[in-house]
Design an enzyme around this catalytic site. Structure first.
Site, PDB file in Angstrom:
ATOM      1  N   HIS B 132     -34.811  -5.773 -34.435  1.00 20.20           N
ATOM      2  CA  HIS B 132     -33.971  -6.745 -35.117  1.00 20.20           C
ATOM      3  C   HIS B 132     -32.560  -6.637 -34.586  1.00 20.20           C
ATOM      4  CE1 HIS B 132     -36.850  -8.017 -38.071  1.00 20.20           C
ATOM      5  NE2 HIS B 132     -37.181  -6.764 -38.309  1.00 20.20           N
ATOM      6  N   CYS B 174     -33.478 -11.260 -32.215  1.00 20.13           N
ATOM      7  CA  CYS B 174     -32.682 -12.440 -32.550  1.00 20.13           C
ATOM      8  C   CYS B 174     -31.348 -12.329 -31.845  1.00 20.13           C
ATOM      9  CB  CYS B 174     -32.421 -12.484 -34.061  1.00 20.13           C
ATOM     10  SG  CYS B 174     -33.932 -12.490 -35.015  1.00 20.13           S
TER      11      CYS B 174
END
Lengths: 475, 297
Positions: B132, B174
């Site tokens: 992440h 991301c």
């Protein structure tokens, strides 16, 4: 490079002036850096013992006899000039380079020819401009490197050699002893059964043998290396590993030959990979009768194998035979694997490389400290840095005077110290604490507290000012 | 024969290394572990110099309905956790500090060889990170993060110490493109699964296991890599085309300005297949035959 030139009797024509104008220092400026190589040449007549040695029948015996008589300190060369009609050197050969640190030169032409000969000889036996630039390779743009630079092992402080099968002490040990000046070696060996090549060789009907083409060779190494694992390239060693493998093909793939790009089978049946090692294919005779009992005892001719492995070891260390000027004859190094002067060549290159490494390491360490202001350097790291600088300086000083052995030791110490300083684990902790993170951490803590404090400070200031004004008003 | 040798050495590297990092833990981040293990398999087919950092809490997780396995495809054909996965840094050892130590080489002397990146100036290194992330940072194990500045500094130290010849950095998180914005060392090529402001999406939800099995970008990259065999001539420009917006929903990005060679000339096998440079040995030295008579089996 201290070079001593000795003239055998009858080699110099009578009409040359005395003393011979040979005492000039040749300084070769190499374009990358200002490395000076003084070559004082001191001519002197031969002593009686040397004359006796030079009267020997062949050059090889003369070389062996002369070796005992001369000063064999590391890095020096002795050149003997023999008469033109001497039978020591075979026909058509002008220079003979021996196994140790001497050479025989046939006197031909005048002084100028002799001087060019000597210059060529010094270049062959010690170093050339290109080999020094190769040693400094990380400073140069890529285009200037020759293939040799990529092939050889960068100087490291230790190396593991893994030949297989066992029984190597006779052959490998003498070479490694000679090279032990350069690095520490440890040797391990292993036998792998049912090893798989990973590439299928083609069957060639004309020679009724199997062929491995050059294109498929690069893919052979990986599957084999994965199996080699535990022993040689294992957890124990941190140093670079050189692997030498002997592959005996299975019966359904025998005989197996390696093909070069022209389609001809390679005479040595071996190939090597830079910085990794070498593989040789050894074909075993098929047994006479198919009912021979298994397992079959195989006798491997270790001499043939070791010849190839030692040649590969030399190449992997950067000791390749470069282009020789015409009329030079090199004595084969024999059982020791490399001649003394080849070892000297290696040492020259490695010393220069070590010094370059030390300077880049310490420079980058200094740049790091400039960039990140709040690093704390511990005392032992600082002392390593001082030691590295002192050793590097002494190595450079010894290089200019020509004491190769001491220069190399000093450069090795310098590299060890500088690596230890740069890779000290303690340098990591305080590196990564950037300023914006400091703001990000402290502002949310201090800003809310600061608001009431500032406001009450302002209130206090206002009140004291009002207080000061009021007494004057009331009066 | 010399020009043949020149051709072989076109890329200048003699060995390959890979550092694969999965920065997440916990069951719902199954797909990150599956990503990393699939890349591991695809690189290991051809190489053994891999440093693998995983939280490694998937296969034996009590919530795993198929214990001791990690699948990356909903057909459950291939167990990427297999038999020969060597995890070098597992569980709580996957920290920013350890990752930086591996890259820069500032490792305590007692560390075993398998946990070190023993690359030299002729190594091509592949670094793959997944987990992440956000704009300029990547979260490690839910407790700390690494910023793009730190990563760029670590690469610069590797360059100063000549620990790599060329470096390929792939990141699947991301806003992954923000992680390579700050690089400044030469010879680095970077690929990311999404631009700043975009999220990378996952793929392959599986109802049996109950989590997503892979991320889209890594899925399509691996499909692409399946077709690469050791003699393949496919170059980096093809890798940049993998996973267009229609398939990936996010826009993959890449950065090649620091790389000295033209991406057209960079083969995929320079990083993903360990193709060794070899030369035929043409010389031998002659040994004294009196020492023969030494036979062995």
């Amino acid at each position: 490079v201290p070079v001593a030139v000795v003239f055998a009797p009858r080699s110099v024509p009578e009409d040359l002036p005395r003393p011979l104008p040979f005492g000039d220092v040749q300084e070769m400026e190499i374009s990358v850096n200002c490395e000076r190589s003084p070559c004082p040449s001191l001519p002197c007549p031969t002593t009686a013992q040397e004359e006796a040695a030079l009267d020997a029948v062949s050059a090889r015996e003369a070389d062996a006899a002369l070796h005992l008589l001369q000063d064999t300190s590391s890095g020096s060369l002795t050149v003997y000039v023999v008469p033109e009609i001497s039978s020591l050197l075979p026909q058509g050969i002008g220079v003979y380079v021996g196994k140790h640190r001497s050479a025989l030169v046939r006197a031909r032409g005048g002084l100028a020819a002799l001087r060019t000969r000597l210059q060529q000889l010094t270049q062959v036996m010690s170093f050339t401009a290109s080999s020094i630039t190769a040693a400094l390779s990380d400073r140069l743009p890529d285009g200037q490197l020759g293939p040799d630079a990529r092939r050889h092992l960068k100087s490291s402080l230790g190396t593991d050699v893994c030949p297989s099968p066992d029984a190597v002490n006779r052959y490998v040990q003498p070479v490694l002893d000679k090279l032990s000046l350069v690095a520490n070696f440890s040797v391990d060996s292993q036998i792998l059964y049912y090893a798989v090549l990973g590439v299928t060789p083609r069957f060639d009907k004309e020679s009724s043998s199997f062929l491995l083409s050059t294109h498929s060779l690069p893919h052979v190494i990986n599957p084999v290396e994965a199996r080699l694992g535990e022993h040689c390239s294992s957890a124990a060693s941190l140093y670079p590993v050189l692997n030498f493998l002997l592959y005996v093909p299975e019966r359904s793939h025998s005989p197996l030959y390696i093909q070069d790009k022209d389609g001809a089978p390679v005479s040595t049946n071996a190939f090597h990979s830079p910085r990794w090692g070498g593989i040789m294919v050894y074909n075993v005779e098929a047994p006479a009768s198919p009912q021979a009992s298994l397992p079959l005892h195989v006798d491997v001719d270790m001499v043939r194998v070791m010849e190839v492995f030692l040649a590969q070891l030399r190449l992997l260390f950067g000791l390749s035979r470069e282009e020789l000027p015409a009329e030079f004859l090199l004595e084969s190094p024999g059982n020791e694997g490399l001649a003394d002067w080849e070892l000297d060549r290696l040492l020259w290159a490695h010393t220069v490389e070590n010094i370059a490494t030390v300077s880049t390491t310490l420079t980058s360490l200094a740049q790091l400290l400039d960039k990140i202001g709040n690093i704390v350097i511990k005392d032992d790291v600082a002392s390593e840095v001082y030691r590295a600088v002192a050793s590097a300086q002494s190595a450079m000083a010894k290089l200019t005077t020509g004491h190769l052995h001491l220069a190399f030791q000093a450069s090795k110490e310098a590299v060890t110290s500088s690596e230890r300083a740069f890779f000290d684990p303690s340098l990591l902790h305080l590196l990564y604490f950037p300023d914006d993170q400091k703001f990000a951490i402290y502002i949310p803590l201090f800003l809310p507290m600061a608001v009431p404090i500032l406001l009450s400070l302002a209130k206090i200031v206002r009140e004291t000012r009002q207080h000061k004004k009021e007494p004057t008003k009331m009066d | 024969f010399q020009d043949q040798a020149e051709q072989f050495f076109r890329s200048g590297h003699t060995n390959n290394w890979a550092v694969l990092v999965c920065t997440s833990r916990f069951w719902f981040n199954y797909r990150h572990v599956a990503n990393t293990l699939s890349v591991y398999r695809s690189v290991k087919r051809s190489d053994s110099h891999i440093v693998l950092m995983l939280a490694d809490d998937m296969a034996c997780n009590p919530r795993n309905p198929k214990p001791a396995t990690v699948f990356s495809h909903k057909n459950m054909e291939l167990n990427v956790y297999g038999d020969d996965v060597e995890v070098d840094y597992r569980s709580y050892e996957v920290t920013v500090e350890n990752f930086l130590r591996v890259l820069t080489g500032r490792i305590p002397p007692s560390t075993p060889r398998s946990k070190r990146l023993l690359s030299d100036d002729r190594s091509n290194i592949l670094i793959y990170m997944t987990g992440h992330g956000g704009n300029g940072f990547l979260k490690f194990q839910d407790s700390e993060e690494i910023t793009n500045v730190e990563l760029a500094d670590a690469f610069e130290q590797m360059w100063q110490k000549r620990r790599y010849n060329e470096l390929l950095f792939i990141i699947d998180t991301c806003q992954g493109a923000s992680m390579y914005e700050r690089f400044y060392s030469p010879n680095i090529m970077a690929l990311a699964s999404s631009q700043v402001g975009e999220d990378s999406l996952s793929h392959q939800p599986d109802l049996g296991i109950g989590v997503h099995l892979m991320d889209r970008y890594t899925f399509y990259v691996l499909e692409f890599l399946e077709e690469i065999h050791p003699a393949s001539q496919t170059n980096m420009n093809d890798l940049f085309q993998v996973c267009p917006k229609s398939l990936c929903v996010s826009t993959p990005g890449h950065r090649t300005d620091l790389f000295q060679r033209d991406p057209q000339n960079v083969l995929i096998t320079d990083f993903f297949g360990s193709v060794r440079k070899v030369e035929i040995t043409t010389e031998t030295i002659s040994l004294d035959h009196d020492l023969a008579g030494f036979a062995s089996k």
